[in-house]
Design a protein around this motif. Structure first.
Motif, short mmCIF file in Angstrom:
data_model
loop_
_atom_site.label_atom_id
_atom_site.label_comp_id
_atom_site.label_asym_id
_atom_site.label_seq_id
_atom_site.Cartn_x
_atom_site.Cartn_y
_atom_site.Cartn_z
N ASN A 37 0.83 -1.18 -0.09
CA ASN A 37 0.20 0.16 0.05
C ASN A 37 0.68 1.36 -0.17
OD1 ASN A 37 -2.72 1.16 -0.19
ND2 ASN A 37 -2.43 1.72 2.03
N VAL A 38 2.02 1.22 -0.80
CA VAL A 38 2.62 2.53 -0.76
C VAL A 38 2.81 2.88 -2.29
CG1 VAL A 38 4.22 1.99 1.15
CG2 VAL A 38 4.95 1.25 -1.05
N GLY A 39 2.11 2.32 -3.18
CA GLY A 39 2.05 2.64 -4.84
C GLY A 39 3.02 2.05 -5.37
N THR A 119 10.20 1.79 -2.70
CA THR A 119 9.26 2.52 -2.51
C THR A 119 8.97 2.81 -1.08
OG1 THR A 119 7.60 0.93 -2.79
CG2 THR A 119 7.93 2.14 -4.63
N ASP A 121 6.81 5.63 1.38
CA ASP A 121 5.44 6.37 1.77
C ASP A 121 5.88 7.70 2.45
OD1 ASP A 121 3.14 7.53 2.28
OD2 ASP A 121 2.22 5.75 3.23
N HIS A 124 4.03 8.13 5.85
CA HIS A 124 4.35 7.24 7.00
C HIS A 124 5.94 6.92 6.81
CE1 HIS A 124 0.33 6.53 6.23
NE2 HIS A 124 0.13 6.62 7.73
N SER A 128 8.28 3.14 6.70
CA SER A 128 8.57 2.62 5.48
C SER A 128 10.18 2.44 5.23
CB SER A 128 8.55 3.52 4.14
OG SER A 128 6.79 3.59 4.22
N THR A 147 7.01 8.21 -2.59
CA THR A 147 5.53 8.28 -3.11
C THR A 147 4.71 9.20 -2.08
OG1 THR A 147 5.05 6.42 -2.08
CG2 THR A 147 5.82 6.26 -4.27
N MET A 148 3.59 9.25 -2.16
CA MET A 148 2.71 9.81 -1.27
C MET A 148 2.68 11.24 -0.92
SD MET A 148 0.27 7.18 -1.39
CE MET A 148 0.11 5.49 -1.83
N ASP A 472 -2.88 -0.77 6.53
CA ASP A 472 -2.71 0.81 6.48
C ASP A 472 -3.86 1.34 5.83
OD1 ASP A 472 -0.43 0.75 7.52
OD2 ASP A 472 0.79 0.34 5.76
N PRO A 474 -5.75 3.41 3.23
CA PRO A 474 -5.42 4.54 2.51
C PRO A 474 -6.14 5.72 2.65
CG PRO A 474 -6.83 2.80 1.14
CD PRO A 474 -6.51 2.45 2.93
#
Length: 667
Positions: A37-39, A119, A121, A124, A128, A147-148, A472, A474
């Motif tokens: 869930n970090v893309g 990757t 986040d 967070h 990560s 990301t994010m 997590d 989103p």
């Protein structure tokens, strides 16, 4: 990178990366790693042009995805990009995380990736970076993809990528996979890093746990000390590269979550959202479905007859196979493509907005309250799309018994293939309440999962403890049309590939059986009444089993037998059978539903609607497609797979008989 790793990563995937292409032989291999869930998979799709399945929970990518990424650099024109399963760390807690560890650091040095993109986040960051800390301890080139950043900014968090990279000792680049920005910068950094020598391992020093322990530190204590060192290093990186602006008030996301994840309103919102999906699906898609039905039963069939007549094949078995086999079977199935596309689009809307992860939390609470494993609900959610990847997703569960139990429950989740049959039956027998009827079938699916889970828990796995769902959530975000379209096409393509593969083979076998006389005096090959064919004779032998359930008619029982291959084949089987039995029906769009209704009225003694409900219940509970069975055998072994088949058949028959026998008294 050697061919050994390429061979190891060439594993079959339930979500194939169609749309991308393989890199040229000898191209450097770049691994894409990161927490769930970090893309990560979104970034993989953006870089390769592939359409790998994405989602808002762990387990979406349980296989290795592969594709080519054109860097646009003269020295490194392209690389082979590998999308690894999500992992929070290199200390595996499940089989999919173990695969990631093996490919990154478990293989010999000459079989490892040439570079690893981790990757991270930005919203967070601390969570990560632990994986980054572990990866940099090995002889691997590392690039960090941040990301994010937009989500972090809305929360008052600002991360300086340059400062972060300086502290990590590895370049960090801002990327936005959803909007495909930052790809060029990431490509430049990757190309530059690939031309640098492989760094020496950079292990962190173990923290001193106290002089009194001294030389008495055992292996466990050493691991704890190393973990503490990593956390301290991560904390320093976060302080050096990020700043947080306190907002002093709850966000609108928090306020929405207070409703959609609450014990009272959460389940009601979830049921309402699902009811709306099926109501819109059955209402909006109906005109498109009717138009395609008219196309296949009219101009397409007539055109095929004329074309075959021009080449001298009119009135031959070839015409029967093309018109009554391929067009009637596959064509009828393809009329459901608009319905499937609309449903997939609505589910993609809920997923991309961030809601489906909340739905998982709500339902997980219910699952755990009756004793089922918390994380097991994640594969079950996937099962409502397709049972095959759902069973593969059980690899995310760390407990072997949980994996077996969940793999046995997944076939009871009503996959999209069953939806085609539900819609036909609902629109035929309950035209004004079709959407509600389909929705109730999915509610029943959840109820059966719960009941069977309780039964397994009370008998076979009394000592299996549950575990909370750690997920997590989103952020809520405006759905991105391109991403929704990609996800819709990935799922629709799977449906169409089934129609073009298994269904064509099934249609061919069914037609051959229908064209073969059951015995002497019943006609010749290709010119035999349907009820005198080998297909009908086989079905008539099975039909009495279903008489107590109200659908002991040979056309219906034969469709269920064919459904063992693929649930979509139930529709194609009916279409073929009635096209042969009632040739004039090819000129009457929508006639299939009327013929099915007449069969159910005859077999049920005038209680056709009750028999239709019993049929749908049987279809829901009995053995899924052969692909699902094969996946079960691969994941949990033959013994448990056969056990599951026996339980499903017994449950399906018992429930169908109960529904019909009780229903006909009151209806």
């Amino acid at each position: 990178m050697t061919d050994q790793l390429a061979a190891r990563t060439a594993v079959p995937s339930c979500h194939s990366d169609a749309g991308g292409r393989s890199a040229a032989p000898g191209a450097p291999v770049v691994a894409l790693a990161g927490s769930p869930n970090v893309g990560k998979s979104t970034l993989f799709n953006a870089l390769t042009g592939a359409r790998r399945q994405m989602g808002n929970w762990p387990g979406t990518s349980v296989e290795v995805g592969r594709g080519s990424w054109a860097l646009g650099d003269a020295r490194v024109p392209e690389v082979a990009l590998i999308d690894l399963p999500g992992a929070y760390s290199l200390d595996p807690a499940s089989p999919d995380e173990e695969l990631t560890r093996d490919l990154l650091i478990g293989a010999p040095p000459d079989e490892r990736p040439d570079l690893v993109i981790v990757t991270v986040d930005a919203a967070h960051l601390a969570r990560s970076l632990y994986l980054v800390a572990q990866v940099r301890e090995h002889a691997l080139r590392v690039v960090v993809a941040l990301t994010m950043a937009d989500i972090a900014a809305r929360r008052g968090i600002h991360v300086d990528a340059h400062a972060l990279g300086a502290h990590l000792g590895a370049p960090a680049v801002d990327v936005d996979p959803r909007h495909r920005s930052g790809r060029a910068s990431l490509g430049e950094v990757v190309a530059e890093t690939l031309h640098q020598p492989v760094p020496v391992p950079r292990p962190l020093p173990e923290m001193d746990l106290g002089a009194d322990m001294g030389a008495d530190l055992d292996a466990l204590d050493a691991d704890l000390a190393l973990a503490d060192s990593r956390f301290a290093w991560v904390d320093e990186a976060v302080r050096a590269a990020s700043r947080t602006e306190a907002t002093g008030r709850s966000t609108w996301s928090d306020r929405i979550d207070a409703v959609v994840t609450s014990r009272l309103w959460g389940p009601l919102v979830f049921l309402g959202a699902m009811w709306l999906v099926f109501q819109v699906t059955t209402t909006v898609a109906a005109p498109l479905q009717d138009a395609l039905d008219t196309l296949f039963t009219g101009p397409v069939s007539e055109g095929a007859r004329r074309l075959l007549g021009l080449v001298g094949l009119g009135g031959t078995p070839v015409e029967g196979f093309v018109v009554n086999g391929l067009i009637a079977g596959v064509g009828m199935l393809l009329t459901f493509a608009p319905l499937m596309a609309l449903m997939f689009l609505l589910l993609a809307l809920l997923e991309d907005s961030g809601y489906l992860a909340r739905a998982a939390v709500v339902t997980d609470r219910l699952m755990r309250s009756i004793g089922l494993p918390g994380r097991a609900f994640l594969p079950l959610v996937v099962g409502f799309g397709c049972n095959v990847p759902a069973i593969s997703a059980t690899r995310t569960l760390p407990n072997a018994r949980h994996r077996i139990m969940t793999a046995l429950l997944v076939p009871l989740t009503s996959c999209s293939a069953r939806l085609t049959v539900y819609v036909l039956m609902a629109t035929t027998f309950f035209p004004r309440q079709a959407g509600t009827v389909v929705f109730l079938m999915y509610v029943l699916s959840i109820a059966l999962v719960i009941l069977l889970g309780l039964a397994l828990r009370a008998t076979l796995w009394r000592r299996v403890g549950d575990e909370p769902l750690i997920l997590d959530l989103p952020p809520y975000q405006r759905p991105h049309l391109r991403l929704m379209a990609d996800q819709t096409w990935v799922r629709l393509r799977t449906f169409l590939q089934t129609a073009g593969g298994i269904i064509v083979a099934t249609v061919t076998i069914v037609w051959l059986l229908q064209a073969t006389p059951a015995g002497p005096g019943h006609g010749s090959f290709g010119d035999v009444p349907a009820e005198d064919s080998a297909y009908a004779a086989t079905a008539m032998a099975v039909a009495p089993v279903f008489e107590p359930a109200g659908f002991g008619e040979w056309r219906t029982s034969s469709a269920l037998v064919v459904g063992f291959v693929a649930k979509e084949a139930v529709i194609s089987s009916w279409a073929q059978t009635f096209a042969v039995s009632e040739p004039s029906s090819s000129d009457q769009p929508g006639r299939l539903g009327e013929l099915v209704r007449a069969d159910f009225e005859r077999s049920s003694g005038g209680h056709g609607a009750v028999a239709a409900v019993a049929f749908m219940v049987f279809l829901l509970a009995y053995t899924p497609c052969v692909a699902t069975v094969a996946t079960q055998r691969r994941e949990i072994g033959l013994r448990w797979t056969l056990f599951g088949i026996a339980v499903q058949l017994a449950m399906a028959w018992t429930l169908a008989v109960l529904v019909f026998q009780v229903g006909r008294v009151f209806w």
